[in-house]
Design a protein around this motif. Structure first.
Motif, PDB file in Angstrom:
ATOM      1  N   ASP A 166     -33.401 -18.453  12.187  1.00 16.98           N
ATOM      2  CA  ASP A 166     -33.656 -17.662  10.884  1.00 16.98           C
ATOM      3  C   ASP A 166     -32.428 -17.357  10.144  1.00 16.98           C
ATOM      4  O   ASP A 166     -31.878 -17.472   8.886  1.00 16.98           O
ATOM      5  CB  ASP A 166     -34.289 -16.594  11.054  1.00 16.98           C
ATOM      6  CG  ASP A 166     -36.061 -16.864  11.389  1.00 16.98           C
ATOM      7  OD1 ASP A 166     -36.434 -17.969  10.943  1.00 16.98           O
ATOM      8  OD2 ASP A 166     -36.660 -15.899  11.547  1.00 16.98           O
ATOM      9  N   PHE A 167     -31.517 -16.803  11.002  1.00 14.32           N
ATOM     10  CA  PHE A 167     -30.056 -16.392  10.344  1.00 14.32           C
ATOM     11  C   PHE A 167     -29.282 -17.759   9.788  1.00 14.32           C
ATOM     12  O   PHE A 167     -28.731 -17.727   8.620  1.00 14.32           O
ATOM     13  CB  PHE A 167     -29.157 -15.839  11.670  1.00 14.32           C
ATOM     14  CG  PHE A 167     -27.779 -15.491  10.941  1.00 14.32           C
ATOM     15  CD1 PHE A 167     -27.789 -14.505  10.122  1.00 14.32           C
ATOM     16  CD2 PHE A 167     -26.550 -15.868  11.493  1.00 14.32           C
ATOM     17  CE1 PHE A 167     -26.522 -13.850   9.624  1.00 14.32           C
ATOM     18  CE2 PHE A 167     -25.521 -15.561  10.614  1.00 14.32           C
ATOM     19  CZ  PHE A 167     -25.359 -14.537   9.904  1.00 14.32           C
ATOM     20  N   LEU A 208     -30.650 -18.530   6.685  1.00 12.99           N
ATOM     21  CA  LEU A 208     -30.399 -17.720   5.464  1.00 12.99           C
ATOM     22  C   LEU A 208     -28.807 -18.034   5.091  1.00 12.99           C
ATOM     23  O   LEU A 208     -28.524 -17.888   4.228  1.00 12.99           O
ATOM     24  CB  LEU A 208     -30.330 -16.107   6.206  1.00 12.99           C
ATOM     25  CG  LEU A 208     -29.664 -14.845   5.318  1.00 12.99           C
ATOM     26  CD1 LEU A 208     -30.678 -14.904   4.151  1.00 12.99           C
ATOM     27  CD2 LEU A 208     -29.430 -13.927   6.018  1.00 12.99           C
ATOM     28  N   ARG A 247     -27.869 -19.105   1.274  1.00 11.49           N
ATOM     29  CA  ARG A 247     -26.976 -18.510   0.418  1.00 11.49           C
ATOM     30  C   ARG A 247     -25.716 -19.191  -0.446  1.00 11.49           C
ATOM     31  O   ARG A 247     -25.148 -20.129   0.053  1.00 11.49           O
ATOM     32  CB  ARG A 247     -26.044 -17.541   1.447  1.00 11.49           C
ATOM     33  CG  ARG A 247     -25.263 -16.512   0.615  1.00 11.49           C
ATOM     34  CD  ARG A 247     -23.853 -16.290   0.795  1.00 11.49           C
ATOM     35  NE  ARG A 247     -22.921 -17.155   0.699  1.00 11.49           N
ATOM     36  CZ  ARG A 247     -22.353 -17.866  -0.309  1.00 11.49           C
ATOM     37  NH1 ARG A 247     -22.583 -17.301  -1.447  1.00 11.49           N
ATOM     38  NH2 ARG A 247     -21.589 -18.905  -0.344  1.00 11.49           N
ATOM     39  N   ALA A 254     -26.952 -10.074   2.828  1.00 15.57           N
ATOM     40  CA  ALA A 254     -28.129  -9.241   2.672  1.00 15.57           C
ATOM     41  C   ALA A 254     -28.750  -9.307   1.211  1.00 15.57           C
ATOM     42  O   ALA A 254     -29.997  -9.374   1.043  1.00 15.57           O
ATOM     43  CB  ALA A 254     -27.393  -7.887   2.872  1.00 15.57           C
ATOM     44  N   GLU A 296     -29.032 -12.455  -0.060  1.00 15.18           N
ATOM     45  CA  GLU A 296     -29.817 -13.549  -0.049  1.00 15.18           C
ATOM     46  C   GLU A 296     -31.184 -13.117   0.675  1.00 15.18           C
ATOM     47  O   GLU A 296     -32.109 -13.738   0.260  1.00 15.18           O
ATOM     48  CB  GLU A 296     -29.127 -14.510   0.757  1.00 15.18           C
ATOM     49  CG  GLU A 296     -29.742 -15.878   1.121  1.00 15.18           C
ATOM     50  CD  GLU A 296     -30.137 -16.759  -0.194  1.00 15.18           C
ATOM     51  OE1 GLU A 296     -31.172 -17.301  -0.256  1.00 15.18           O
ATOM     52  OE2 GLU A 296     -29.419 -16.754  -1.192  1.00 15.18           O
ATOM     53  N   SER A 297     -30.925 -12.372   1.677  1.00 16.74           N
ATOM     54  CA  SER A 297     -32.305 -12.040   2.543  1.00 16.74           C
ATOM     55  C   SER A 297     -33.231 -11.228   1.501  1.00 16.74           C
ATOM     56  O   SER A 297     -34.389 -11.283   1.849  1.00 16.74           O
ATOM     57  CB  SER A 297     -31.664 -11.264   3.737  1.00 16.74           C
ATOM     58  OG  SER A 297     -31.414  -9.888   3.497  1.00 16.74           O
ATOM     59  N   GLU A 298     -32.704 -10.520   0.437  1.00 19.05           N
ATOM     60  CA  GLU A 298     -33.605 -10.007  -0.450  1.00 19.05           C
ATOM     61  C   GLU A 298     -34.178 -10.817  -1.396  1.00 19.05           C
ATOM     62  O   GLU A 298     -34.680 -10.198  -2.478  1.00 19.05           O
ATOM     63  CB  GLU A 298     -32.852  -8.750  -1.008  1.00 19.05           C
ATOM     64  CG  GLU A 298     -32.493  -7.594  -0.073  1.00 19.05           C
ATOM     65  CD  GLU A 298     -33.563  -6.726   0.435  1.00 19.05           C
ATOM     66  OE1 GLU A 298     -34.828  -6.881  -0.198  1.00 19.05           O
ATOM     67  OE2 GLU A 298     -33.457  -6.095   1.505  1.00 19.05           O
TER      68      GLU A 298
END
Length: 181
Positions: free
Chosen positions: A5-6, A9, A13, A120, A122-124
């Protein structure tokens, strides 16, 4: 094919240069992004940073104008959020270690915090772009950052108005080696 998952991400990005002006960044998303920045590692835990968060619409436009110059970063004028990253004093351990090793650790530390911010974001579900080109004096005047401080980065954040694009990176053989240069 990436499983992590990382890594997904990281791959998702990108540096976004167009934002949806009709969508504001939710305060709770911004808080989580700033918490990721605050928790970033730093040499000797010095945390040599301060994050000045510009969310006021009028001020964001003014900061954006101070970021755009000589044809650079025109898109920043329409970014809804600017996270200004100011270098603060490192602690004595980090300063001494830096002298011994001839490295200015706060610059490295700020880079790590910036990476946390954009990941962060990107994760949002938000787009971001790290900018180093801006009128430092003008932004300091607009935001009350003391003249004696270094404003190192302006990280713009908002909802991207463009689709994801394929990343262009050097092949791993050119940038990675094991056990020897």
């Amino acid at each position: 094919m990436m499983n992590s998952d990382f890594l997904k991400l990281v791959n998702a990005r990108q540096s976004d240069r167009m934002y949806d002006e009709s969508r504001a960044v939710e305060p709770e998303k911004l808080e989580r992004i700033l918490e990721a920045a605050r928790m970033a590692p730093s040499a000797c835990n010095a945390q040599p940073w301060r994050f000045v968060v510009v969310t006021d619409k009028e001020l964001a436009v003014k900061v954006g104008k101070a970021t755009a110059g000589l044809g650079m970063n025109k898109f920043a004028q329409k970014a809804p959020v600017h996270i200004l990253v100011v270098e603060e004093s490192a602690n004595i351990t980090s300063l001494l270690g830096g002298k011994v090793k001839d490295k200015h650790f706060p610059l490295i530390d700020v880079g790590i915090a910036a990476s946390h911010i954009v990941l962060a974001a990107e994760s949002e579900g938000l787009g971001s772009c790290i900018l180093g080109w801006f009128d430092e004096k003008e932004i300091k005047a607009l935001t009350g950052i003391p003249a004696s401080k270094r404003l190192l980065l302006d990280i713009v954040i908002g909802y991207s108005a463009k689709d994801k694009r394929k990343k262009s990176r050097k092949p791993k053989e050119k940038v990675i080696s094991y056990n020897r240069y």
